[in-house]
Design an enzyme around this catalytic site. Structure first.
Site, mmCIF file in Angstrom:
data_model
loop_
_atom_site.group_PDB
_atom_site.id
_atom_site.type_symbol
_atom_site.label_atom_id
_atom_site.label_comp_id
_atom_site.label_asym_id
_atom_site.label_seq_id
_atom_site.Cartn_x
_atom_site.Cartn_y
_atom_site.Cartn_z
ATOM 1 N N HIS A 142 26.414 46.353 32.517
ATOM 2 C CA HIS A 142 26.160 45.085 33.193
ATOM 3 C C HIS A 142 26.205 43.953 32.175
ATOM 4 C CE1 HIS A 142 24.492 42.020 35.837
ATOM 5 N NE2 HIS A 142 24.956 42.815 36.785
ATOM 6 N N HIS A 143 26.835 42.850 32.584
ATOM 7 C CA HIS A 143 27.027 41.734 31.671
ATOM 8 C C HIS A 143 25.704 41.137 31.201
ATOM 9 C CE1 HIS A 143 28.862 38.323 29.754
ATOM 10 N NE2 HIS A 143 30.054 38.788 30.035
#
Lengths: 465, 465
Positions: A142-143
């Protein structure tokens, strides 16, 4: 990253924008060729090794404090005390014939699944069953935890330039590198760096809007030569997206693009854009969806600002025309070169701070449109983002297996259903096409058409070279 | 099912209960052996055939009218005009060695993904790479569309009892069978039929609570012989569940269980319970989680009510003790037999309508606890559900490939993290263990321990036979 650490506003915004359809995880796909002394049960033994790992280092052991409320104002990273290594590191296989098409289908599916925020938000998949004894690694993170560019850098610590080094450790058992004192490194022109810049601008600047208004005004006086925001034509690429993805890949020898760039008097990046333009024109034309106006593209570029004689660089965003309204490939690439040249000239005339302000405002509509409720009310500032990211320039090996290709898997955003990211690796350019399965149907054709587009450019440039 | 048709209240309740963690889809796993004239590209050619199908029949082409609001009071099924066959029918592969363990891991993952309600809510996966040239089919369908029992019936229409029949059509291109006039068929003792009964009772009856109160009162006077609701001990099986699943399978020759049943003077179903009891006792003991009180189980049974001399049957729910507090396997199975015998005697003394009322109230806490907000406030009425469902009694073939096993993949509910469903097929019993990955860790051990539990029963029964 300290445990219990609050998220910065950029990381937080990637959580706040997360929906079932618009997922803010990034990834990468790497393929590997076996050494001469290949071991058929290599991946099985690797998984045995994985299962026996008990110690995991930050950030791989961090999960969200408030997984049920992603946009929680006090969101923070905390250690996962029940870290379940077999959840995060997985083995998969391709159905026959194990070609690029089957690999693309599997990665499309894996990238379509949303992250489980009750655990550290990352997964690594070892994929067997590729033709010729090869295997692949797909990773997904996840960013909000780490960006794709950093992710590949960390994963690369498990790789070696020496094919005979067979005992490189797995990345998640490596202690984090202490943060080095700020160096005068060149920044890579990635979307990540742009986002960071945008965020600091939106946080710090109040006058950015006025700055952009002036730039747009100046640009308009420059007439049709500069692409300005909000000039993007309506296209199927700019709609509400669904939760499913399609992923496709293409790899080219860098020297082929360099030859075209030389013949056309443009840059390597211009040829990347021309390849995408040729592929997109044919793709949309076949679906009777080609806009009359040219598609516009946002791309991160490295700029040497006028106020930095020391040679430091800045990552800025420019908008360029893909000239998809032009049938002739030679005229098309010339229009693209003209468009990017003008846009870069404009940036080069600015101070570093103005470049940041300008880029922020170019990207703002993309970021704003991710905020739930704002969707559909913010008009796309461009049709798609294309980035060309520098990767390793030396061949890498994972325990003797040679890394053949590294394809980035980026984020389709709400309103921006297609992303094309290119990574350089030794003497190749690796294209990763990621899009919404429904609004960009048959996306895998873009990979095929980009190959044809390069061949066409080679033909027309040879004629005029 | 008519297009635009409103959902009945049972189907609607499966949508209303759907959350990211508590997913109301059911499935099945089937494995197939190749014929002598096996074709190595069988599944590839099958997918080519799938891609060329343009006509899809109800219910496979139905999607929800309100996918963003599952519990919409006017929820209805409408036709999907953009039906995307390659989304619904997929090809996957197992990593080496392609054994039951790898198959279980893949099915665990596939069952952990929630359904895309913007499309018809079903998927079929053809899985290659099983040992000995075998392949598998995993299918998954939301319970609001069809129940698992009906699903396998419809899929079976693609199968034949004749191994030489190679051109059976794919199930989704078969027109639906016109609803036959109501027959006096025996109902199978499945959870599905129980749910239907429960729903009609909850819809129609106001006095059901009083009826149950009387039954419970009578049961209490009968002392420790009858398991009454709310007697279930606290256990790790009855917690809030996470979104991930573990699935494991076990297959036994029916005659082995029959021999134990004969020796122990019980039914086949009693032996199924005793196997589960032995496995669960060891499983929970190893985790230091075995409750002092015996685990209680809810199971659907076929009952011949006292007021139906015509021989019709009723599907009723009974509660039984798994006697997991007893170390000796022979005493344990005798306690189980005693418990089910008493419970069935109780039901047999009732009218059909009383059986339905009683069963409804037994199951009500399980259904009520699925309603968001009610979770945690409704105490589990039992620890787990175990069903034994009759399946095909003749060997079936899919285009010459023999169906070797059919494992049901059921629903772990909020508060009921483990489900064991058994399907009979020709001369085998096929156990499907499905549970929450986090609250029922190492679930695959239950499959191994159930094999050991049967061997133990065979040993102790031989001694006393």
């Amino acid at each position: 990253m300290a445990v219990g650490k609050r998220l910065n506003s950029l990381d937080w915004s990637f959580l706040a924008g997360e929906t079932r359809e618009s997922m803010m995880h990034v990834g990468g796909l790497m393929t590997f060729s076996p050494p001469a002394d290949e071991q058929p049960d290599f991946l099985r033994r690797l998984m045995d090794e994985v299962r026996n790992q008990t110690k995991v280092y930050s950030p791989w052991n961090l999960k969200l404090r408030h997984p049920e409320f992603l946009a929680h104002p006090l969101q923070a990273w905390v250690e996962d005390k029940q870290f379940d290594v077999e959840y995060h590191i997985r083995r998969s296989a391709l159905p026959s014939p194990g070609d690029e098409r089957e690999l693309g289908i599997l990665v499309s599916r894996l990238h379509s699944h949303n992250i489980d925020f009750h655990r550290p938000p990352w997964e690594v998949h070892f994929i067997e069953g590729l033709e010729d004894g090869r295997f692949a690694i797909y990773f997904k993170v996840h960013h909000a935890l780490i960006d794709g560019y950093t992710g590949i850098k960390i994963l690369s610590r498990s790789f070696s330039t020496n094919p005979d080094e067979r005992d490189t450790p797995l990345f998640f058992v490596l202690p984090p590198i202490p943060r080095a004192p700020k160096q005068h490194d060149e920044q890579a022109p990635t979307l990540e760096h742009l986002w960071q810049g945008v965020q600091s601008q939106l946080d710090a600047t109040r006058g950015a809007g006025r700055a952009l208004a002036e730039v747009i005004k100046a640009a308009r006086q420059d007439k049709r030569e500069l692409v300005v925001p909000m000039q993007a034509p309506k296209s199927p690429l700019n709609q509400k997206i669904s939760r499913n993805r399609r992923f496709a890949t293409q790899q080219f020898a860098t020297e082929r693009l360099k030859a075209v760039a030389k013949a056309a008097h443009g840059t390597l990046n211009d040829v990347v854009l021309a390849i995408c333009a040729g592929a997109l024109r044919r793709f949309l034309q076949e679906q009777a969806n080609l806009p009359q106006e040219p598609l516009t593209v946002m791309l991160p570029v490295n700029i040497r600002p006028k106020d930095d004689p020391g040679g430091g660089n800045a990552v800025g965003a420019i908008l360029a025309s893909l000239a998809t309204d032009i049938a002739d490939p030679l005229t098309r690439i010339q229009m693209i070169i003209h468009s990017t040249t003008k846009a870069k000239e404009q940036l080069q005339g600015m101070s570093k701070s103005a470049i940041m302000q300008f880029s922020s405002m170019l990207m703002a509509p993309m970021l704003l449109s991710q905020i739930p409720g704002a969707a559909g009310r913010v008009r796309p500032a461009f049709n798609l983002a294309i980035s060309n990211v520098p990767g390793p320039d030396k061949a890498l090996y994972f325990r003797g297996y040679r890394l053949d290709s590294y394809y980035p898997v980026s984020i389709p955003f709400l309103g921006y259903g297609l992303n094309i990211t290119v990574v350089t690796y030794v003497d190749t350019l690796n294209f990763g096409f990621i899009g919404c399965r429904d609004t960009v149907p048959h996306l895998q054709r873009l990979a095929v058409y980009s190959r044809d587009a390069l061949e066409e450019l080679e033909r027309v440039c040879a004629i005029t070279a």
